[in-house]
Design a protein around this motif. Structure first.
Motif, PDB file in Angstrom:
ATOM      1  N   LEU A  29     -32.006  11.051   1.081  1.00 56.52           N
ATOM      2  CA  LEU A  29     -33.073  11.917   1.586  1.00 56.52           C
ATOM      3  C   LEU A  29     -32.810  12.384   3.010  1.00 56.52           C
ATOM      4  CD1 LEU A  29     -36.199  10.018   0.206  1.00 56.52           C
ATOM      5  CD2 LEU A  29     -35.023  11.993  -0.783  1.00 56.52           C
ATOM      6  N   GLY A  30     -31.614  12.130   3.538  1.00 58.65           N
ATOM      7  CA  GLY A  30     -31.286  12.556   4.889  1.00 58.65           C
ATOM      8  C   GLY A  30     -30.010  11.893   5.359  1.00 58.65           C
ATOM      9  N   VAL A  31     -29.550  12.286   6.543  1.00 60.98           N
ATOM     10  CA  VAL A  31     -28.316  11.737   7.098  1.00 60.98           C
ATOM     11  C   VAL A  31     -28.458  10.234   7.352  1.00 60.98           C
ATOM     12  CG1 VAL A  31     -26.772  11.772   9.089  1.00 60.98           C
ATOM     13  CG2 VAL A  31     -27.531  13.925   8.069  1.00 60.98           C
ATOM     14  N   ASP A  32     -29.582   9.827   7.934  1.00 65.13           N
ATOM     15  CA  ASP A  32     -29.789   8.404   8.200  1.00 65.13           C
ATOM     16  C   ASP A  32     -29.745   7.597   6.908  1.00 65.13           C
ATOM     17  OD1 ASP A  32     -30.000   8.916  10.879  1.00 65.13           O
ATOM     18  OD2 ASP A  32     -32.190   8.775  10.949  1.00 65.13           O
ATOM     19  N   HIS A  50     -10.042   0.583   0.976  1.00 65.39           N
ATOM     20  CA  HIS A  50     -10.621   1.841   1.460  1.00 65.39           C
ATOM     21  C   HIS A  50     -11.993   2.045   0.834  1.00 65.39           C
ATOM     22  CE1 HIS A  50      -6.517   2.883   2.779  1.00 65.39           C
ATOM     23  NE2 HIS A  50      -6.138   2.496   1.571  1.00 65.39           N
ATOM     24  N   ASN A  51     -12.926   2.540   1.633  1.00 64.71           N
ATOM     25  CA  ASN A  51     -14.217   3.025   1.145  1.00 64.71           C
ATOM     26  C   ASN A  51     -14.334   4.495   1.557  1.00 64.71           C
ATOM     27  OD1 ASN A  51     -15.869   0.695  -0.048  1.00 64.71           O
ATOM     28  ND2 ASN A  51     -15.168  -0.206   1.876  1.00 64.71           N
ATOM     29  N   CYS A  52     -13.786   5.359   0.736  1.00 64.87           N
ATOM     30  CA  CYS A  52     -13.770   6.799   1.047  1.00 64.87           C
ATOM     31  C   CYS A  52     -15.061   7.427   0.529  1.00 64.87           C
ATOM     32  CB  CYS A  52     -12.557   7.453   0.408  1.00 64.87           C
ATOM     33  SG  CYS A  52     -10.994   6.652   0.864  1.00 64.87           S
ATOM     34  N   PHE A  53     -15.537   8.442   1.237  1.00 66.14           N
ATOM     35  CA  PHE A  53     -16.839   8.980   0.845  1.00 66.14           C
ATOM     36  C   PHE A  53     -16.966  10.447   1.191  1.00 66.14           C
ATOM     37  CE2 PHE A  53     -17.551   8.035   5.317  1.00 66.14           C
ATOM     38  CZ  PHE A  53     -18.339   9.086   5.742  1.00 66.14           C
ATOM     39  N   ALA A  54     -17.992  11.035   0.591  1.00 71.05           N
ATOM     40  CA  ALA A  54     -18.475  12.354   1.003  1.00 71.05           C
ATOM     41  C   ALA A  54     -19.959  12.388   0.705  1.00 71.05           C
ATOM     42  CB  ALA A  54     -17.762  13.472   0.251  1.00 71.05           C
ATOM     43  N   TYR A  55     -20.700  13.107   1.539  1.00 70.00           N
ATOM     44  CA  TYR A  55     -22.094  13.344   1.191  1.00 70.00           C
ATOM     45  C   TYR A  55     -22.497  14.754   1.583  1.00 70.00           C
ATOM     46  CZ  TYR A  55     -23.454  11.836   6.034  1.00 70.00           C
ATOM     47  OH  TYR A  55     -23.597  11.678   7.397  1.00 70.00           O
TER      48      TYR A  55
END
Length: 222
Positions: A29-32, A50-55
């Motif tokens: 629901l937001g960046v935080d 590795h913990n690779c991510f995108a949001y």
């Protein structure tokens, strides 16, 4: 504006040349919210390589962030983000965790593995189709309730929270853009013998089984 977002957090796992790729898909629901969820997943998999991510979060012009988390530049975070974009999913965090299996995959292999992990995760996640909706609180006499129930059913409109006291009360939910027409239709069907209170618009999601989910996006955010 409409958007599609996961209904709940899910995890799927794939294997590529003995490396384990664990994909976690999280509605946010937001960046935080994204950063807090990411911290939890990192703690859960603190032994991973590795913990690779995108949001992607926000409506209109979303905020997009990604990380290769130590993998060669461009081989993990961006491929995950491209899958999110291609599937047109909003307000979502996708983390692909890798436990190295001892066999190098090469740059092209890493891109495929991370993109495939993201794609499988998003494909497995139940999705909500969300729109700005209004709840119409309807009250009427018992004498016209049956006709309203039948007519709304024919229109495919679900009645929620029915109560039966000295009058009948129930809620229906319609897109904000359709409120005026729906109120007019309710009045026409009952010859004006119905009271309709229009509640403030909020984003709601329709699940794959047709059920209504509230709280899919904070009020006032865009």
């Amino acid at each position: 504006m409409k958007f599609t977002t996961p209904q709940l957090e899910i995890t799927v796992e794939t294997t590529e040349k003995k490396s384990r790729f664990i994909t976690t898909v999280v509605p946010i629901l937001g960046v935080d919210d994204a950063e807090q969820s990411l911290a939890v997943i990192r703690e859960q998999h603190k032994g991973a390589n590795h913990n690779c991510f995108a949001y992607r979060v926000g409506l209109g012009v979303p905020i997009e962030r990604f990380s290769d988390d130590g993998e060669p530049s461009g081989t993990a975070g961006r491929p995950i983000l491209e899958v999110i974009r291609r599937q047109q999913i909003d307000n979502v965090l996708v983390v692909v965790t890798r436990y190295f299996g001892g066999i190098l995959l090469g740059a092209n292999g890493l891109v495929r593995a991370y993109a495939d992990g993201a794609s499988q995760g998003l494909s497995a996640a139940p999705m909500l189709i969300c729109d700005l909706m209004c709840t119409l609180h309807v009250t009427c006499d018992y004498g016209i309730y049956g006709k309203l129930e039948y007519t709304l059913g024919q229109q495919g409109i679900v009645m929620y929270d029915k109560t039966f006291t000295d009058v009948v009360a129930f809620d229906i939910v319609v897109p904000e853009a359709d409120v005026e027409a729906q109120v007019a239709a309710l009045s026409e069907w009952t010859n004006g013998q119905v009271n309709v209170d229009v509640l403030p618009a909020e984003y709601m999601g329709i699940a794959q089984d047709g059920s209504l989910v509230r709280g899919v996006w904070p009020s006032g955010n865009s």
